[in-house]
Design an enzyme around this catalytic site. Structure first.
Site, PDB file in Angstrom:
ATOM      1  N   LYS A 150      17.181  -0.624 -14.654  1.00  0.00           N
ATOM      2  CA  LYS A 150      18.083  -1.758 -14.493  1.00  0.00           C
ATOM      3  C   LYS A 150      17.240  -2.978 -14.166  1.00  0.00           C
ATOM      4  O   LYS A 150      16.104  -2.855 -13.679  1.00  0.00           O
ATOM      5  CB  LYS A 150      19.076  -1.505 -13.359  1.00  0.00           C
ATOM      6  CG  LYS A 150      20.353  -2.332 -13.453  1.00  0.00           C
ATOM      7  CD  LYS A 150      21.361  -1.736 -14.430  1.00  0.00           C
ATOM      8  CE  LYS A 150      22.687  -2.452 -14.367  1.00  0.00           C
ATOM      9  NZ  LYS A 150      23.710  -1.771 -15.175  1.00  0.00           N
ATOM     10  N   GLY A 163      39.778  -6.323 -10.468  1.00  0.00           N
ATOM     11  CA  GLY A 163      38.792  -6.925 -11.359  1.00  0.00           C
ATOM     12  C   GLY A 163      39.302  -6.933 -12.787  1.00  0.00           C
ATOM     13  O   GLY A 163      39.496  -5.869 -13.383  1.00  0.00           O
ATOM     14  N   GLY A 183      37.855  -8.651 -15.410  1.00  0.00           N
ATOM     15  CA  GLY A 183      36.814  -9.251 -16.226  1.00  0.00           C
ATOM     16  C   GLY A 183      36.623  -8.526 -17.534  1.00  0.00           C
ATOM     17  O   GLY A 183      37.568  -8.058 -18.163  1.00  0.00           O
TER      18      GLY A 183
END
Length: 360
Positions: free
Chosen positions: A83, A183, A185
């Site tokens: 990551k 959320g 999104g």
């Protein structure tokens, strides 16, 4: 080019490599964490976020890269876990030069790490980064990529939620259930669509007014509440955290009324021990890195040459993986998060061991 610092001894975290990248002219400050390459090159997105400090950015990339190793293992991918985070406000500093500088740092790793989208980065950003590195996925369709990985992330979360519903209520459907989505999104908005199509009643919240406007316009039947605290305390059957990590903590778990937690957010457990607290309260937690693997399945498919139908089929199998983990958890008398960790670690050890067989 700027400052490049790498360490092959990143302390007691278990990571193979942690790389600090800086380019002062563009304002780039990035950290790339490679947790494991036992199954293959590390794959994981780049998060662009205004962290309070470098320490906070480092802690996040270490947690996220470890989670990607486990996620990729359980998704059946021949890829390790990595990551990256870019420290800064994307609204203020993101631009072509910064993204291309970051791409050059990715290229220096020689394929040990493949990047993709995450919070604060988008398909268009991956196209820019790809002008400097071969090791990028999540590109636009116009450039031979898979496009928005949120599509299959949401599909996979929905499949994991179906498996959890079957485990608790005996039927793999959310029809008639009240689902709280925190959320709205990139992933949450697609998940809401799947839930409504399946016959669920949806309650939701988001900090972004534009996200709330989108839901009102596209799904007026969704009930909106003030914030995540109100959602946690609401009369819901399923809680779906779909924003940033740490949603399940010492405050939210005691207040939670849902029987099932299945969401898209990474690192939902705020600290070790939360999984036991959930189990003690009779709340079934489908591990986040199991159910939200649809996105990484989608971008990983680009490495072969993207085929949406093939990738969707692989993401649909998240239902079967989740079922198996919940079964193993019951059989072993452990929380599902522990069962999932064991299964992932077993695959990394068994397949990673094959590297010792020399081909030449």
């Amino acid at each position: 080019m700027g400052v490049f610092a790498s360490t092959d001894d990143p302390g007691s975290t278990g990571h193979e490599q942690v790389v600090f990248c800086q380019d002062k002219q563009t304002g780039l400050r990035a950290i790339i964490g490679i947790y494991s390459t036992a199954l293959g090159p590390a794959l994981g997105g780049t998060r662009f976020y205004p962290y309070a400090s470098e320490e906070a950015a480092l802690a996040d990339v270490l947690d996220l890269s470890r989670g990607m190793a486990y996620k990729n293992a359980l998704a059946g991918l021949d890829l390790g876990g990595g990551k990256a985070v870019i420290w800064g406000d994307p609204e203020q500093i993101k631009g072509e030069a910064l993204l291309r500088a970051y791409g050059r740092f990715v290229e220096t790793l020689g394929g040990r790490y493949y990047t993709a989208c995450d919070v604060g980065t988008y398909v268009t950003d991956m196209d820019v980064i790809a002008r400097e590195t071969r090791y990028v996925t999540g590109r636009s369709v116009e450039h031979g990529g898979a496009g928005d990985s949120s599509v299959l992330t949401a599909w996979g979360v929905f499949q994991g939620m179906r498996a959890a519903a079957e485990h608790v209520w005996g039927s793999p459907t959310l029809s008639g259930r009240r689902v709280g989505v925190a959320g709205l999104g990139k992933v949450g908005k697609y998940l809401v669509g799947h839930l409504i199509a399946d016959g669920a009643e949806v309650v939701a919240t988001d900090l972004n007014p534009k996200a709330l406007e989108w839901v009102r316009a596209n799904h007026p039947q969704v009930e909106l509440v003030e914030d995540a605290s109100a959602l946690v305390a609401a009369d819901i059957d399923v809680y779906a955290p779909c924003a940033l990590g740490g949603a399940l903590n010492d405050d939210t778990v005691p207040a939670l009324r849902a029987r099932v937690v299945t969401g898209a957010a990474n690192n939902q457990l705020a600290h070790p021990g939360i999984e036991k607290l959930l189990a003690d309260r009779g709340i079934l937690y489908a591990p986040d890195y199991v159910v939200n693997a649809g996105g990484v399945i989608q971008v990983a498919d680009e490495i072969e040459g993207f085929n949406f139908d093939r990738a969707k089929l692989r993401a649909t199998r998240i239902y079967d993986t989740t079922r198996e983990i919940l079964r193993l958890a019951d059989d072993d008398g452990v929380p599902p998060a522990v069962a999932a960790d064991r299964l992932a670690e077993r695959r990394m050890a068994e397949i990673g061991r094959l590297r010792s067989i020399r081909l030449r």
